[in-house]
Design an enzyme around this catalytic site. Structure first.
Site, short mmCIF file in Angstrom:
data_model
loop_
_atom_site.label_atom_id
_atom_site.label_comp_id
_atom_site.label_asym_id
_atom_site.label_seq_id
_atom_site.Cartn_x
_atom_site.Cartn_y
_atom_site.Cartn_z
CE LYS A 1 -0.28 -0.47 4.98
NZ LYS A 1 -0.95 -1.30 5.98
CE1 TYR B 1 14.30 31.77 4.51
CE2 TYR B 1 13.75 29.44 4.28
CZ TYR B 1 13.79 30.73 3.76
OH TYR B 1 13.31 30.96 2.51
C1 LIG Z 1 -0.16 -2.21 6.60
C2 LIG Z 1 -0.62 -3.52 7.06
C3 LIG Z 1 0.30 -4.54 7.28
C4 LIG Z 1 1.79 -4.33 7.25
O1 LIG Z 1 2.14 -3.69 8.45
P1 LIG Z 1 3.66 -3.31 8.84
O2 LIG Z 1 3.56 -2.83 10.22
O3 LIG Z 1 4.07 -2.24 7.88
O4 LIG Z 1 4.45 -4.54 8.68
C5 LIG Z 1 -0.21 -5.80 7.59
N1 LIG Z 1 -1.54 -6.00 7.73
C6 LIG Z 1 -2.44 -5.02 7.54
C7 LIG Z 1 -3.88 -5.31 7.73
C8 LIG Z 1 -2.01 -3.75 7.22
O5 LIG Z 1 -2.90 -2.76 7.08
#
Ligand SMILES: *Cc1c(COP(=O)(O)O)cnc(C)c1O
Length: 342
Positions: free
Chosen positions: A34, A242
């Site tokens: 994602k 800055y």
């Molecule tokens: C994003 C996600 C993961 C991966 O999580 P990490 O902490 O990045 O390893 C696994 N399961 C679900 C449902 C997620 O939303």
């Protein structure tokens, strides 16, 4: 087109991290891709991990599913946010499975695609997404590929981990599904009890170290590199940037790098961040000034305009220095950094 900023990406480290997580979890490892592969580029991550044997991928939305394009042979894709009121058409047009998260989503899927496989999220204590334990009977009639839950505190030694594990065992014995999956990156580090049939790492694939058990095993994948715009001498008692927050105690050699806020390199690195070149450490001096930062390059006498330096971005250390989470550090890197897989 010349890009003055790039993100060097280590494909061998990505694959090695995936393999370590799979061994550690004691179950096949999928990959959460994602947020465009946590900012690294989801298509390339899917291609590289697909070649290594990864068969299960997770995105948040149908738009992300579509953006992935063609998946590796026999790979499957799950859409974590499920099927909302406006997602029906996209879901039906896609080969991906929704992860159903609410009674409303379950009802919607039964109506639009009753015989098509889905995944189902159970809430075992996080109260983010998922059916409650007293709603499990709603799963009757669904064709479930993967039954999932998600750990709230796997990065800590919290008693909630064991509570969630026990509740998930109960859900697995109640709901009929092809596979069960509980662990994210941190959960994998809790050991094979948390592995079930599939683990779902995200962060640790990309170099994040969620728990001490992973330290020394997870390699850095993403290396931001910036070009030197100017080298200049800051005279003793002059200030830089800055707010004039940094004053030279003596004549100081400074290199100005073209990286800043819009790239995800934020103010919290002031006084904490550094870059390096050829083994020399170049500490940040002064504030991040919009699109530019200054580093003390006394340790690199030959450094000149047009040279490249690597920002210190090992995720656990950069998180410690900046106060940002490892997730923020990865996903905040802007598209101005040209992604270069090596
Ligand atoms: C994003 C996600 C993961 C991966 O999580 P990490 O902490 O990045 O390893 C696994 N399961 C679900 C449902 C997620 O939303």
């Amino acid at each position: 087109m010349h890009h003055a900023l790039r993100l060097r990406l280590d494909s061998a480290a990505l694959v090695a991290n995936w393999r370590w997580l799979q061994r550690q979890g004691g179950a096949p490892a999928g990959a959460a891709v994602k947020a465009d592969g946590y900012g690294l580029g989801a298509r390339e991550v899917v291609r590289l991990l697909g070649e290594a044997g990864c068969r299960d991928f997770f995105v948040s939305t149908w738009a992300e599913a579509e953006a992935l394009g063609v998946l590796p042979e026999s790979a499957s894709l799950s859409v974590l946010h499920g099927v909302g009121p406006s997602d029906g058409a996209a879901a039906l047009a896609s080969d991906a499975r929704p992860v159903l998260n609410t009674p409303g989503q379950v009802a919607r899927w039964k109506e639009i695609a009753p015989s098509r496989a889905c995944d189902l999220m159970i809430d075992t204590g996080m109260n983010r997404l998922g059916l409650r334990m007293d709603e499990l009977s709603l799963a009757d009639g669904l064709v479930i590929d993967t039954l999932m839950s998600h750990l709230a505190c796997a990065d800590e030694d919290s008693p909630l981990n064991q509570v969630q594990l026990e509740k998930f065992h109960l859900a697995v014995s109640t709901v009929s599904a092809k596979r069960a999956s509980l662990a994210n990156s941190a959960g994998i580090c809790l050991g094979p009890d948390y592995g079930f049939d599939l683990v779902r790492p995200g962060l640790a694939l990309y170099g994040g170290v969620p728990r001490a058990e992973a330290a020394g095993h997870i390699a850095q994948v993403a290396f931001p590199e910036a070009e030197v715009v100017q080298r200049r001498t800051v005279k003793a008692f002059e200030t830089i940037g800055y707010g004039a927050t940094w004053m030279a105690e003596r004549d100081t050699e400074a290199a100005i790098l073209n990286i800043g806020y819009a790239d995800g390199y934020l103010r919290c690195f002031a006084g904490k961040g550094a870059a390096s070149v050829g083994g020399a450490r170049l500490p940040l001096i002064g504030r991040v000034s919009m699109d530019l930062v200054a580093v003390d390059c006394s340790a690199a006498p030959g450094l000149a305009e047009g040279d490249w330096v690597t920002l210190d971005y090992a995720l656990p250390q950069a998180a410690e220095a900046s106060g940002l989470s490892q997730y923020e550090l990865l996903t905040g890197l802007s598209q101005r950094l040209e992604r270069r897989w090596l």
